[in-house]
Motif scaffolding. Structure first.
Motif, mmCIF file in Angstrom:
data_model
loop_
_atom_site.group_PDB
_atom_site.id
_atom_site.type_symbol
_atom_site.label_atom_id
_atom_site.label_comp_id
_atom_site.label_asym_id
_atom_site.label_seq_id
_atom_site.Cartn_x
_atom_site.Cartn_y
_atom_site.Cartn_z
ATOM 1 N N ASP A 151 0.810 -1.209 0.090
ATOM 2 C CA ASP A 151 -0.015 -0.034 -0.088
ATOM 3 C C ASP A 151 0.881 1.124 -0.090
ATOM 4 N N GLY A 152 0.628 2.113 -0.680
ATOM 5 C CA GLY A 152 1.073 3.502 -0.818
ATOM 6 C C GLY A 152 2.696 3.305 -1.489
ATOM 7 N N HIS A 153 2.537 2.199 -2.415
ATOM 8 C CA HIS A 153 3.844 2.064 -3.211
ATOM 9 C C HIS A 153 4.378 3.289 -4.005
ATOM 10 N N VAL A 154 5.650 3.311 -3.939
ATOM 11 C CA VAL A 154 6.354 4.496 -4.625
ATOM 12 C C VAL A 154 7.210 3.975 -5.745
ATOM 13 N N PHE A 155 6.986 4.247 -6.786
ATOM 14 C CA PHE A 155 7.650 3.670 -7.887
ATOM 15 C C PHE A 155 8.945 4.642 -8.517
ATOM 16 N N LEU A 156 8.653 5.959 -8.374
ATOM 17 C CA LEU A 156 9.970 6.856 -8.648
ATOM 18 C C LEU A 156 10.242 7.713 -7.604
ATOM 19 N N GLY A 157 11.636 7.675 -7.474
ATOM 20 C CA GLY A 157 12.529 8.244 -6.552
ATOM 21 C C GLY A 157 12.167 7.435 -4.884
ATOM 22 N N ALA A 158 11.960 6.280 -4.766
ATOM 23 C CA ALA A 158 11.882 5.691 -3.674
ATOM 24 C C ALA A 158 13.128 5.181 -2.933
ATOM 25 N N VAL A 159 14.393 5.216 -3.497
ATOM 26 C CA VAL A 159 15.577 5.303 -2.988
ATOM 27 C C VAL A 159 15.826 3.761 -2.703
ATOM 28 N N ILE A 160 15.060 3.271 -1.804
ATOM 29 C CA ILE A 160 15.577 1.795 -1.299
ATOM 30 C C ILE A 160 14.386 0.868 -1.446
ATOM 31 N N GLY A 161 12.997 1.394 -1.762
ATOM 32 C CA GLY A 161 11.958 0.476 -1.825
ATOM 33 C C GLY A 161 11.295 0.425 -0.659
ATOM 34 N N PRO A 162 10.219 -0.333 -0.367
ATOM 35 C CA PRO A 162 9.305 -0.462 0.770
ATOM 36 C C PRO A 162 9.987 -0.838 1.852
ATOM 37 N N ALA A 163 9.813 -0.475 3.189
ATOM 38 C CA ALA A 163 10.333 -1.109 4.439
ATOM 39 C C ALA A 163 10.140 -2.492 4.673
ATOM 40 N N GLN A 164 8.776 -2.807 4.215
ATOM 41 C CA GLN A 164 8.509 -4.239 4.096
ATOM 42 C C GLN A 164 9.654 -5.050 3.658
ATOM 43 N N MET A 165 10.335 -4.862 3.060
ATOM 44 C CA MET A 165 11.347 -5.866 2.081
ATOM 45 C C MET A 165 12.267 -6.188 3.382
ATOM 46 N N THR A 166 12.600 -5.456 4.283
ATOM 47 C CA THR A 166 13.490 -5.968 5.596
ATOM 48 C C THR A 166 12.768 -7.012 6.284
#
Lengths: 139, 388
Positions: free
Chosen positions: B246-261
């Motif tokens: 939710d609230g996914h950012v495709f442009l300028g997200a630097v490292i992607g969603p925190a959920q990845m961790t």
């Protein structure tokens, strides 16, 4: 007659057209997953089904913001402003957009309404005014 | 994703590191120091290394193979790995999987770089000046911070406390880039130059140069080389990119969603057969203190929204329940790029061997190393001490 305005990156947004009061970000809609995206996608990254081009709503809500004082890695001049704001804006379609903000820190509060606008960034080789997009607080 | 055990047991048999610094030293010279130290630490010569994975962001196209020629013309495969800040972690992961998968019995990962010589995000894009141009890491993580202040009530003092902790950890690390000659205080951190509200310059990671290396091998090789010395086993090696949130950012997200961790750590815990309660120390991508704070929660060290309490209790400092960034982290040990993830492996290996000197974590047995990289990269390794 003044110089014509031209989007600095026409893949990302277009200028306001006719009776529109604000420019539009150029997004995608995936009917099967009913998800919206920005910038445009080749296909839905969730369902991998086709997408259609859509213009996104030019108003949203501020999700997060900061004011950047040190441009270390960038090439943008701060001019007299001493820095610039950037924010994340949630659009009603469920898209979160990161973009520079117009105004000062007093203008931005998480949860407050924001609107898309343009900002001059220079001239192209034909003498047109290049503009990019920013969000501003909606009063 | 299902996280199965590594097909063969893999051990860290040697580590080496050139001090991180801001002195614009030649990356190749620093890489040679780190690589030769790792070989010496392992007690082997370069001819015993079956594959070399070089991690670097800057430098020329052939920097890695050029450096390998100084170690010896042995004909082994030499591969360039690049995954932004997670480059060194990914190079280490490739070495681990080369051994686990049976390609070779001994593999080396070597990271070297100088962040001051790189273009980086936001540079040279000229006229577009859109999200990618202005959304520097400092701004991106500052927005994590302002949103957390709004949602959880985190204060700037909490961010400063994490940064001060890491500065003070680095005081006992001779390989750290930032070594204060006094106990760094919260006030001092808060009063340093504001970079991107609420982050100040002393909260930002130290960009500079350096090199680090690690050599991994099969159990058979490790037992032959490390008689009488504790072994350090790699019990998890996991890497992910982003999934939709939710609230996914495709442009300028630097490292992607925190959920990845959270997802990558979950894979690593499953592969290792351990949980967050089993960890004795943790290294994370603390480019800014809000990251370390959020990772307390995403790694399962505490519940969501409880990270601030850990800071207040001193739980994540040396001597605390679960020390984070024991060598100073990206904040003070430094973040040159390619070698950063390997510096985490270096530190964790020393800690698990109980060779970390005055910053030794008592009875350290299991350590986790986490790195995030620009674009959308997350890497988690878990290392565990076993008696040789």
């Amino acid at each position: 007659m003044g110089a014509m305005q031209v989007p600095a990156d026409p893949r990302l947004f277009r200028l306001a057209d006719g009776a529109e009061s604000r420019p539009r970000l150029l997004g995608s809609h995936a009917p099967e997953s009913n998800l919206y995206f920005w910038p445009r996608r080749l296909r839905c990254p969730v369902s991998r089904t086709p997408v259609t081009d859509v213009d996104l709503c030019p108003e949203g809500v501020l999700y997060a913001w900061t004011f950047l004082f040190v441009p270390r890695m960038g090439s943008i001049s701060f001019g007299d402003s001493g820095g610039y704001g950037v924010g994340q804006i949630d659009l009603p379609e469920g898209v979160r957009v990161q973009a520079p903000l117009l105004g000062t820190t007093d203008d931005w509060q998480i949860g407050s309404p924001m609107g898309l606008t343009t900002f001059p960034v220079g001239r192209d080789d034909d003498g047109n005014d290049l503009v990019t997009f920013r969000f501003e607080a909606v009063r | 994703m299902m996280a199965t055990r590594l097909a063969r047991e893999v051990y860290v048999i040697g580590v080496g590191m050139h001090r991180f610094n801001n002195e614009r030293l030649a990356a190749a010279a620093m890489a040679d120091v780190a690589g030769m130290q790792a070989l010496e630490d392992a007690g082997i010569g370069f001819p015993e290394v079956g594959a070399l994975y070089n991690g670097y962001l800057g430098g020329g196209l052939t920097s890695g193979v050029g450096i390998a020629k100084e170690f010896g013309l042995t004909g082994i495969p030499v591969t360039h790995v690049e995954n932004a800040s997670a480059t060194g972690s990914c190079a280490f992961g490739e070495a681990v999987h080369a051994v686990a998968g049976g390609r070779v019995d001994v593999a080396m990962a070597l990271g070297f770089d100088d962040m001051n010589r790189m273009g980086g995000l936001g540079r040279g894009r000229g006229r577009h000046m859109g999200a990618e141009d202005v959304m520097l890491p400092a701004a991106f993580f500052a927005m994590w911070a302002t949103r957390r202040m709004h949602d959880v009530g985190t204060t700037a003092e909490t961010f400063a406390a994490i940064a001060a902790k890491n500065w003070n950890h680095a005081r006992s690390n001779p390989l750290a880039q930032r070594r204060a000659d006094h106990e760094v205080t919260i006030d001092e951190v808060l009063e340093s130059t504001m970079i991107s509200y609420p982050h100040t310059s002393m909260m930002a990671c130290a960009a500079g140069g350096g090199a680090a290396a690690a050599i991994v091998a099969t159990r058979q090789v490790a037992e032959r080389l490390t008689a009488g010395r504790p072994l350090v086993r790699v019990i998890a090696s996991q890497q992910r990119s982003e999934t939709y949130t939710d609230g996914h950012v495709f442009l300028g997200a630097v490292i992607g969603p925190a959920q990845m961790t959270r997802d990558t750590a979950g894979d690593a815990y499953e592969q290792a057969g351990v949980g967050p309660d089993d960890l004795d120390l943790v290294q994370v991508h603390d480019a800014f203190p809000v990251e370390e704070l959020v990772y307390y929660e995403l790694l399962g060290i505490c519940g969501d929204g409880e990270g601030d309490r850990l800071v207040a209790e001193g739980a994540t400092g040396l001597g605390g329940r679960i020390p984070f960034s024991t060598d100073g982290g990206l904040t003070a040990r430094g973040h040159p790029g390619g070698p950063t993830g390997l510096a985490q492996i270096h530190e964790t290996t020393l800690q698990l061997r109980h060779e970390a000197g005055s910053r030794q974590v008592a009875r350290a047995r299991t350590g986790l190393c986490h790195m995030a990289g620009a674009g959308s990269v997350c890497v988690v390794h878990i290392l565990q001490r076993t008696e040789g």
